[in-house]
Design an enzyme around this catalytic site. Structure first.
Site, PDB file in Angstrom:
ATOM      1  N   ASP A  42       0.850  -1.181   0.000  1.00  0.00           N
ATOM      2  CA  ASP A  42       0.000   0.000   0.000  1.00  0.00           C
ATOM      3  C   ASP A  42       0.898   1.246   0.000  1.00  0.00           C
ATOM      4  OD1 ASP A  42      -2.805   0.988   0.407  1.00  0.00           O
ATOM      5  OD2 ASP A  42      -1.838   1.946   2.134  1.00  0.00           O
TER       6      ASP A  42
ATOM      7  N   GLU B 168       1.484   0.204  -4.916  1.00  0.00           N
ATOM      8  CA  GLU B 168       0.992   1.487  -5.413  1.00  0.00           C
ATOM      9  C   GLU B 168       2.188   2.432  -5.497  1.00  0.00           C
ATOM     10  OE1 GLU B 168      -3.463   2.277  -3.854  1.00  0.00           O
ATOM     11  OE2 GLU B 168      -1.981   2.328  -2.275  1.00  0.00           O
TER      12      GLU B 168
END
Ligand code: CA
Length: 677
Positions: free
Chosen positions: A356, A385
């Protein structure tokens, strides 16, 4: 993730826009520079080990004035049965204490003295088992949590990451709806149940995954998180789980008994084993980039100031948008991320990690993570990400950004290029994209098709998000059109195609996923989209009730054509290596776009995969996308072509017949795929 707002927005705000910003050239703020020379300790006996000489505690906290361990008989109530004073080893910054007994069944917390006062109790940062709500660590025999056959358990072998097909799911989404037919609703055990069906007799749960043909599930955060009260599970509180509390223990609300520390561990392993037995790998979503709490986090309570980043004035920096960010550029934090992922890979046989807001971490840390995991299992897939959700003191050139992926070996990033170009902008609900009739996105879709690698026919200056070929290899790119963040594909189509018949939306969904699954790179899909799952238009459902989030399995009968299409699309990709090339050179050589003037003929892309690309037995594959709301005509070379996909139908076994080429009309919002040997 996102709690305050969608993390996906940041690709634009903090990657592309500020990439060349002259600010923040230093690695650390002046405040955080004080931590660089802290002694560090990377032994694997941090916090707790039990061996034949007893129970041993070792807490890393170089600047504590004193430290102690509180021993409890209970996971959340009562006072300590024993308090152990700890002794500092200044060379390693660790405090130790031991007892000669094996304290299995007991619980413990650490406490340090700071500025003359005892801090609140903490289970530490390395608790591998915890009591209910994760406030106390538990002393258990981990070997006793292994399911039968665990020593032979193994995930699927992966030779190239472009062979992986990722299915992103939340435990509750998959099983909570009454139509799931699953007994252990919302639990790890849901995916261990064979033979579950909807009221209409369609396969659900793990049988559904096998039928669909995906290779890996990506489970949303499954470590112990903060937001769901494990003492009140009858309230059925829902959360995505992007609020980490204990990084090295599973979440209690997904177990059948959160007050027993072993149960959640055993049940998560049983889930992993059931998926492995079905040939499916398990990827875990990890959120090392921030903690749920600031001063109350386990990091702050053990080593105040160290694990989080700060601005020069000492205030928490907040690149996560959640109140703080962690400091992977400091050795003890970097080691924590590496050792924690290694622990999940070894103890839980996890096959991949999705980071993340990965750009909060530095590229050096991410490279070390990937290389250490490879040593355990070369099939482990690491991706993330490639953006942040706010500015950070970490220098931009050090961030694990999408734009810096070329500095990271064996790590992939999500392509927001393809995502936004195909369906329209993620944050503007009514915006359309290539697959829904909006012109001007053709070149950005092509960036996705070639997996953001350098290609002689792709003009990156026309890219909507990225302006250069940032990937050196297709194995650096994850392509997708939707995930847990933002509107589901179904909701996005309903909002952006409002007023059109539902059939048009179904066709556009099939076209959008056909673009993803025929593109180079690794395809990724959000659970339930194969049965046109929606979230009633809720774009940030991180704490919405099950009535919004749970997949209604009756959709499988209602949208049978959709499911059959997805299943066949996945089968096509798995059968044909041409869609799964492994080098940028191969793509540049074998993937050839047909000349189309997008200013005159918008929403039309056509290309060939030539000369038995990547060893495919098909000599040539023609792939054509019509994203327009009207039919469009293409002129195919004469010859005998197998029809693989046409007008919303797909089959790679020849059952759609053959074409002799020439002029072919594509239905609105549809893909044409032809092949010849
Ligand atoms: Ca929890």
């Amino acid at each position: 993730m996102k709690i305050l707002f969608s993390s996906t927005m940041t690709a634009v705000l903090f990657a592309a826009g500020s990439f060349l910003s002259p600010l923040h050239s230093a690695a650390q703020s002046s405040f955080d520079a004080q931590f660089i020379n802290y002694p560090t300790y990377s032994g694997d006996d941090l916090e707790l080990i039990v061996d034949n000489s007893g129970t041993h505690f070792r807490l890393w906290s170089p600047k504590a004035q004193e430290a102690r361990v509180n021993i409890y008989t209970n996971g959340h109530t009562g006072s300590p049965s024993q308090v152990l004073d700890m002794k500092l080893d200044p060379a390693t910054g660790t405090w130790t204490a031991s007892v000669p007994e094996k304290l299995y069944g007991m619980f413990y917390t650490f406490q340090i003295k700071w500025n003359g006062e005892w801090n609140n109790e903490t289970p530490g940062v390395w608790a591998k088992a915890v009591g209910i709500n994760g406030k106390r660590a538990a002393i258990i025999d981990l070997a006793k949590t292994d399911p039968d056959g665990w020593n032979k358990d193994k995930g699927p072998d992966v030779s190239n990451f472009s062979d992986v097909i990722v299915y992103e799911m939340h435990h509750r989404d998959m099983s909570m709806h009454p139509s799931s037919g699953i007994a252990n609703k919302g639990k790890f055990l849901a995916l261990t149940e064979d033979g579950t069906v909807s009221p209409l007799g369609d396969k659900t749960g793990i049988d559904h995954l096998k039928e669909l043909g995906i290779t890996h599930v990506h489970i949303l955060p499954s470590y112990d998180y903060n937001s769901v009260d494990e003492m009140n599970l009858q309230q059925n509180t829902y959360n995505w789980g992007y609020d980490p509390q204990n990084y090295n223990s599973p979440e209690g609300s997904y177990s059948t008994n959160p007050s027993d520390p072993s149960t959640r561990i055993r049940e998560m392993k049983e889930m992993v084993k059931a998926l492995h037995d079905a040939g499916i790998g398990v990827i875990m979503d990890v959120v090392y980039n921030h903690t749920a709490e600031n001063d109350g986090s386990n990091f702050e309570l053990t080593a105040p100031g160290y694990y989080h980043r700060h601005w020069d004035d000492g205030k928490y920096s907040d690149a996560s948008g959640c109140g703080n960010e962690t400091a992977s550029d400091l050795k003890q934090m970097q080691d924590f991320i590496i050792n924690s992922t290694k622990y999940w890979a070894e103890e839980y046989h996890i096959d991949g990690f999705r980071f993340d807001l990965m750009a909060i971490h530095d590229t050096e840390t991410m490279n070390k993570v990937a290389s250490e995991l490879k040593k355990i299992n070369p099939s482990i897939f690491v991706y993330g990400e490639g953006w942040t959700a706010g500015d950070s003191p970490l220098a931009i050139e050090k961030r694990a950004l999408k734009e810096n992926v070329s500095k990271m070996k064996n790590i992939a990033v999500f392509s927001d290029d393809l995502r936004d170009a195909v369906k329209g902008h993620y944050s503007n609900a009514s915006d359309r994209g290539f697959a829904t009739g909006k012109p001007g996105n053709e070149e950005t879709v092509k960036i996705g098709i070639v997996a953001a690698t350098s290609h002689p026919q792709v003009d990156y200056s026309k890219g909507n998000n990225s302006k250069f070929a940032y990937a050196l290899s297709p194995e650096m790119i994850v392509n997708y059109v939707s995930c847990h963040d933002d509107l589901t594909l179904t909701d996005k189509l309903r909002k952006s195609m409002e007023g059109e018949p539902e059939q048009n939306m179904l066709e556009a969904a099939k076209l959008a996923q056909t673009i993803v699954f025929t593109s180079q790179g690794t395809p990724f899909m959000f659970a339930g989209e194969e049965i046109f799952r929606d979230k009633q238009g809720v774009h940030n459902s991180y704490k919405s009730p099950d009535s919004i989030n749970a997949i209604n399995w009756e959709n499988k009968a209602k949208y049978r054509g959709q499911f059959d299409y997805y299943k066949e699309l996945i089968a096509l990709r798995k059968a044909h290596p041409a869609f799964r090339m492994t080098s940028a050179d191969d793509i540049a050589k074998h993937l050839v776009f047909d000349k189309i003037d997008s200013s005159k003929t918008p929403n039309l892309i056509s290309y060939s995969l030539k000369d038995n690309a990547n060893g495919d037995y098909w000599k040539e594959i023609k792939v054509v996308f019509n994203g327009a709301s009207q039919p469009q005509t293409v002129n195919m070379p004469k010859g005998k072509w197998l029809i693989v996909a046409k007008d919303g139908k797909i089959a790679h076994d020849g059952s759609l017949g053959v074409s002799s080429g020439g002029k072919i009309i594509l239905a609105p919002y549809s893909a044409l795929i032809l092949a010849r040997e």
